[in-house]
Design an enzyme around this catalytic site. Structure first.
Site, short mmCIF file in Angstrom:
data_model
loop_
_atom_site.label_atom_id
_atom_site.label_comp_id
_atom_site.label_asym_id
_atom_site.label_seq_id
_atom_site.Cartn_x
_atom_site.Cartn_y
_atom_site.Cartn_z
CB SER A 1 -0.88 0.01 1.25
OG SER A 1 -1.78 -1.08 1.23
CG HIS B 1 -10.14 3.85 -5.06
ND1 HIS B 1 -9.95 3.35 -6.32
CD2 HIS B 1 -11.00 3.01 -4.44
CE1 HIS B 1 -10.66 2.25 -6.46
NE2 HIS B 1 -11.31 2.01 -5.35
#
Length: 477
Positions: A381, A400
């Site tokens: 991430s 996103h």
DNA sequence: ATGTGC
């Protein structure tokens, strides 16, 4: 559709207004060859063109590199509408209203964490109800639920979940003003009563991660991010309550559209003029659902902290930021020299305010807004920030997440949940999941490479990469 | 995404 795409700059492709009859603006797709190649196989580009046909759309119909097919609007889409001539559409927000991500960071090292990894993973799994239909942390009567719906994360703090300091690290300070809980249907209220503090299913997760790469030393220092430190990322939304709000208003708007003589190329794009009672009603209801999501992440965050406290008393998990990636927001932007109010729809897209923006918490004025990009299961991430170019070009928006390339159905055919679990464990990642079905549907092979997605927004200059995190343990629905 | 859907 792809014939109408032409490269107009670094990681920028314009979808010509010739692509489809009725487009008011062109499309702007952020991508490199990898992204554009995968786009072709989907109908997402057609959805970008459809959105460009909506009244009052300004600038472009935008597609972030994680774009994929969604209900009416593509996921990974951004569309800003003029307040006078524009519309609002539930499809531009999505079924999971204010689905979003938060990240809490600690000074705990991976080495200190590992001996307790199994216990903490199991502890989080027990503390946070997971899966479709999960319930159980709180049983709220209607009156108390409505307090959560008007006050968002603030109400969670008042009930003892987390601290007031957390609120300064949440988008909109954890509370959307002028929410209208009294406008929600009985069914929406009923579905929300037992779901506060629950994770849900699908791509939602709680993940323990380690900071493994710092790209921007200065901003990382400001965010208190240090290589080797443990962090917790939480991805979830407004559960059945938000889903019901979306469903209710899609029905209302489908009927109201004829009255306003709005024509759309796809009935899933049903919308009403921003200056209409139906728009007011949706906005107030959407904000109530968003407040539910903000409170939900606050409650889950506090419960995860409690688990860490059992094994590491005194260790802080400081909230860096909490952002939504499914929202319509009334915002002021300076677009092509004119400062105006717009209704910005971001569906599977994140607001990314630039350095100096007045809506930012003071501590993030210099760096710009922290943007949290979760990868797919088992992959890294990222933490990014917004930039001035992004503010100017695409209404301060960015991507996103990784973005699907395979349907859930297709994903299930490529690997069984048991195999996905084994793969993750062979990578040293602890896994606890409510269902093997979810593990199979959420297999990383069903997603784009998040590193490519993030490098596109960075190369395009609409975001800056600050740090990367690697998963250590994942808890799923 | 979802008290998942043919």
């Amino acid at each position: 559709m792809k014939d109408f795409l032409s490269r107009i700059g670094p990681c920028r492709w314009e979808l010509s207004m010739e692509a489809q009859k009725g487009m008011h603006v062109p499309g702007l797709v952020y991508g490199d060859e990898y992204i554009i190649d995968r786009l072709e196989k989907e109908e997402a580009l057609k959805q970008v063109a459809n959105v460009a046909c909506l009244p009052g759309i300004t600038g472009y119909s935008y597609a972030m590199p994680d774009i994929h097919w969604g209900y009416g609007f593509p996921i990974g889409g951004v569309a800003a509408f003029d307040m006078e001539e524009g519309i609002i559409s539930p499809g531009g927000v999505g079924y999971d209203i204010s689905c979003g991500v938060r990240i809490m960071v600690s000074h705990l090292t991976e080495k200190e964490f590992q001996p307790f990894a199994d216990k903490i993973t199991a502890g989080i799994f027990a503390a946070v109800p997971c899966g479709v239909g999960s319930k159980g942390v709180m049983h709220l009567d209607e009156k108390e639920l409505k307090r959560f719906l008007s006050d968002g994360a603030e109400r969670a703090v008042d009930r003892g979940y987390g601290s007031r300091e957390d609120l300064l690290s949440i988008e909109d300070r954890g509370r959307l003003e002028n929410a209208g809980p009294e406008r929600l249907s009985g069914r929406a209220i009923e579905r929300g009563r037992d779901q506060m503090g629950t994770l849900g299913s699908g791509n939602h997760f709680v993940e323990v991660q380690v900071l493994d790469e710092i790209y921007d030393r200065e901003v990382a220092d400001l965010f208190d991010l240090h290589s080797g430190s443990v962090a917790v990322m939480i991805h979830c939304g407004s559960r059945g309550l938000g889903h019901q709000v979306c469903e209710d208003h899609i029905r209302i708007m489908s009927q109201a559209m004829a009255k306003y003589r709005i024509q759309v190329p796809d009935r899933q794009l049903c919308s009403v003029p921003l200056a209409s009672p139906e728009a007011d009603d949706y906005l107030a209801s959407m904000k109530a659902a968003a407040n539910f999501a903000l409170a939900n992440r606050q409650v889950i965050g506090a419960r995860v902290r409690d688990v860490f406290q059992r094994y590491f008393p005194g260790v802080n998990l400081t909230l860096l930021y909490d952002v939504s990636h499914n929202m319509a927001h009334l915002e002021t932007h300076c677009f092509r020299g004119k400062r105006k109010r717009f209704c910005v729809h971001r569906k599977g897209a994140t607001r990314a305010l630039p350095p100096g923006h007045e809506d930012l918490p003071v501590k993030y004025r210099k760096s710009g807004q922290p943007v949290i990009i979760p990868g797919s299961m088992g992959t890294c991430s990222y933490i990014l920030t917004g930039t001035a170019l992004g503010a100017e070009e695409c209404f301060a928006s960015t991507c996103h997440g990784a973005g699907r390339i395979m349907s859930r159905h297709a994903a299930k055919k490529t690997a069984r949940g048991e195999d996905v679990r084994k793969e993750l464990e062979s990578m040293g990642i602890h896994v606890m999941a409510e269902s093997y079905r979810t593990l199979s549907e959420e297999s990383p092979r069903a997603y784009k490479d998040v590193e490519r997605v993030v490098s596109v927004v960075a190369e395009a200059g609409i975001s800056r990469i600050v740090a990367r995190l690697k998963p250590l343990a994942v808890i799923k629905g």
